[in-house]
Motif scaffolding. Sequence first.
Motif, mmCIF file in Angstrom:
data_model
loop_
_atom_site.group_PDB
_atom_site.id
_atom_site.type_symbol
_atom_site.label_atom_id
_atom_site.label_comp_id
_atom_site.label_asym_id
_atom_site.label_seq_id
_atom_site.Cartn_x
_atom_site.Cartn_y
_atom_site.Cartn_z
ATOM 1 N N GLN A 1 33.183 50.631 51.428
ATOM 2 C CA GLN A 1 34.190 51.502 52.038
ATOM 3 C C GLN A 1 35.375 50.728 52.617
ATOM 4 O OE1 GLN A 1 31.699 53.519 54.861
ATOM 5 N NE2 GLN A 1 30.931 54.978 53.342
ATOM 6 N N SER A 2 35.151 49.500 53.054
ATOM 7 C CA SER A 2 36.222 48.763 53.716
ATOM 8 C C SER A 2 36.732 47.561 52.919
ATOM 9 C CB SER A 2 35.751 48.290 55.099
ATOM 10 O OG SER A 2 34.609 47.468 54.973
ATOM 11 N N ARG A 3 36.190 47.336 51.746
ATOM 12 C CA ARG A 3 36.632 46.167 50.977
ATOM 13 C C ARG A 3 38.027 46.382 50.388
ATOM 14 N NH1 ARG A 3 32.443 47.485 46.253
ATOM 15 N NH2 ARG A 3 33.747 48.915 45.053
ATOM 16 N N THR A 4 38.723 45.276 50.225
ATOM 17 C CA THR A 4 39.976 45.277 49.475
ATOM 18 C C THR A 4 39.662 44.940 48.027
ATOM 19 O OG1 THR A 4 41.192 44.573 51.438
ATOM 20 C CG2 THR A 4 42.280 44.249 49.319
ATOM 21 N N ASN A 5 38.848 43.910 47.849
ATOM 22 C CA ASN A 5 38.413 43.468 46.519
ATOM 23 C C ASN A 5 36.933 43.114 46.571
ATOM 24 O OD1 ASN A 5 40.864 43.176 44.759
ATOM 25 N ND2 ASN A 5 41.539 41.940 46.495
ATOM 26 N N ILE A 6 36.293 43.206 45.438
ATOM 27 C CA ILE A 6 34.943 42.660 45.315
ATOM 28 C C ILE A 6 35.087 41.155 45.131
ATOM 29 C CG2 ILE A 6 33.887 44.753 44.395
ATOM 30 C CD1 ILE A 6 34.073 43.322 41.579
ATOM 31 N N VAL A 7 34.045 40.429 45.507
ATOM 32 C CA VAL A 7 34.048 38.971 45.357
ATOM 33 C C VAL A 7 32.731 38.587 44.679
ATOM 34 C CG1 VAL A 7 34.316 36.756 46.536
ATOM 35 C CG2 VAL A 7 35.419 38.808 47.475
ATOM 36 N N PRO A 8 32.690 38.737 43.342
ATOM 37 C CA PRO A 8 31.418 38.514 42.656
ATOM 38 C C PRO A 8 30.949 37.063 42.628
ATOM 39 C CG PRO A 8 33.128 39.231 41.116
ATOM 40 C CD PRO A 8 33.733 39.209 42.469
ATOM 41 N N GLY A 9 31.838 36.150 42.459
ATOM 42 C CA GLY A 9 31.489 34.743 42.306
ATOM 43 C C GLY A 9 32.328 34.162 41.193
ATOM 44 N N GLU A 10 32.285 32.839 41.069
ATOM 45 C CA GLU A 10 33.070 32.199 40.006
ATOM 46 C C GLU A 10 32.560 30.794 39.777
ATOM 47 O OE1 GLU A 10 37.090 32.193 41.507
ATOM 48 O OE2 GLU A 10 36.822 30.231 42.446
ATOM 49 N N GLY A 11 32.903 30.285 38.616
ATOM 50 C CA GLY A 11 32.562 28.909 38.319
ATOM 51 C C GLY A 11 32.082 28.712 36.905
ATOM 52 N N ASN A 12 31.424 27.606 36.714
ATOM 53 C CA ASN A 12 30.935 27.191 35.413
ATOM 54 C C ASN A 12 29.681 27.994 35.057
ATOM 55 O OD1 ASN A 12 29.781 25.837 33.238
ATOM 56 N ND2 ASN A 12 30.204 23.804 34.049
ATOM 57 N N PRO A 13 29.718 28.735 33.948
ATOM 58 C CA PRO A 13 28.541 29.527 33.568
ATOM 59 C C PRO A 13 27.343 28.679 33.147
ATOM 60 C CG PRO A 13 30.193 29.611 31.840
ATOM 61 C CD PRO A 13 30.826 28.892 33.011
ATOM 62 N N ARG A 14 27.581 27.389 32.943
ATOM 63 C CA ARG A 14 26.492 26.465 32.589
ATOM 64 C C ARG A 14 26.197 25.493 33.739
ATOM 65 N NH1 ARG A 14 29.879 26.522 27.905
ATOM 66 N NH2 ARG A 14 28.898 27.688 26.229
ATOM 67 N N ALA A 15 26.604 25.861 34.918
ATOM 68 C CA ALA A 15 26.470 24.971 36.074
ATOM 69 C C ALA A 15 25.013 24.632 36.361
ATOM 70 C CB ALA A 15 27.102 25.613 37.303
ATOM 71 N N GLN A 16 24.780 23.378 36.646
ATOM 72 C CA GLN A 16 23.456 22.936 37.091
ATOM 73 C C GLN A 16 23.308 23.144 38.593
ATOM 74 O OE1 GLN A 16 21.131 20.218 35.478
ATOM 75 N NE2 GLN A 16 21.622 21.279 33.598
#
Length: 193
Positions: A27-42
Amino acid sequence: MDIVGYAKWEEFLRSSISKCKRCPLHQSRTNIVPGEGNPRAQLMFVGEGPGADEDRMGRPFVGRAGKRLDLWISEYLNMKRQDVYIANTVKCRPPGNRIPTDEEMAMCFPFLLAQIEFIMPKVIVALGKTAAVAILGVSKATSLKLLRAENPRHQNGYYVVITYHPAAVLRNVSYEGAVREDLMLAKQLLEVG
């Protein structure tokens, strides 16, 4: 996994989170913040939840705490931000940057679990007590000091290393040595076969 597969997964995850209304945070978010980075990250970092800067930009760890995390990644791990994956226990900003409630974390946990299962990191660094509680399913009454004393833990095919949240270190620089120690442990675990 190819880049097309990752892009489809990322879009599906983003779409699912943007439609989520399981808890009041939407209800109060401006944006979602799903995550980010290398999809093969160790190596995966998991924080508590988005702050004001993250909510505005839709990206994790972009404010002062994010700059500190970037410094740790570079100095202690000799890596770049794009080498790792960064997410939070909740994907929407809690009002006033408060700690997410148990209900909010429980409602968002399937998204975090999906990220962990897709990325399949070798090591997850839990940034702070809230992230440690979410990942390990331990009592909130357990102190961060006690949680850190059990580093590393091995579960579900990955190691969990618990350390202080960058925001905590910005408030109390005496934690920096412990963070360095914890990240050196994470680095050693990454280097093991």
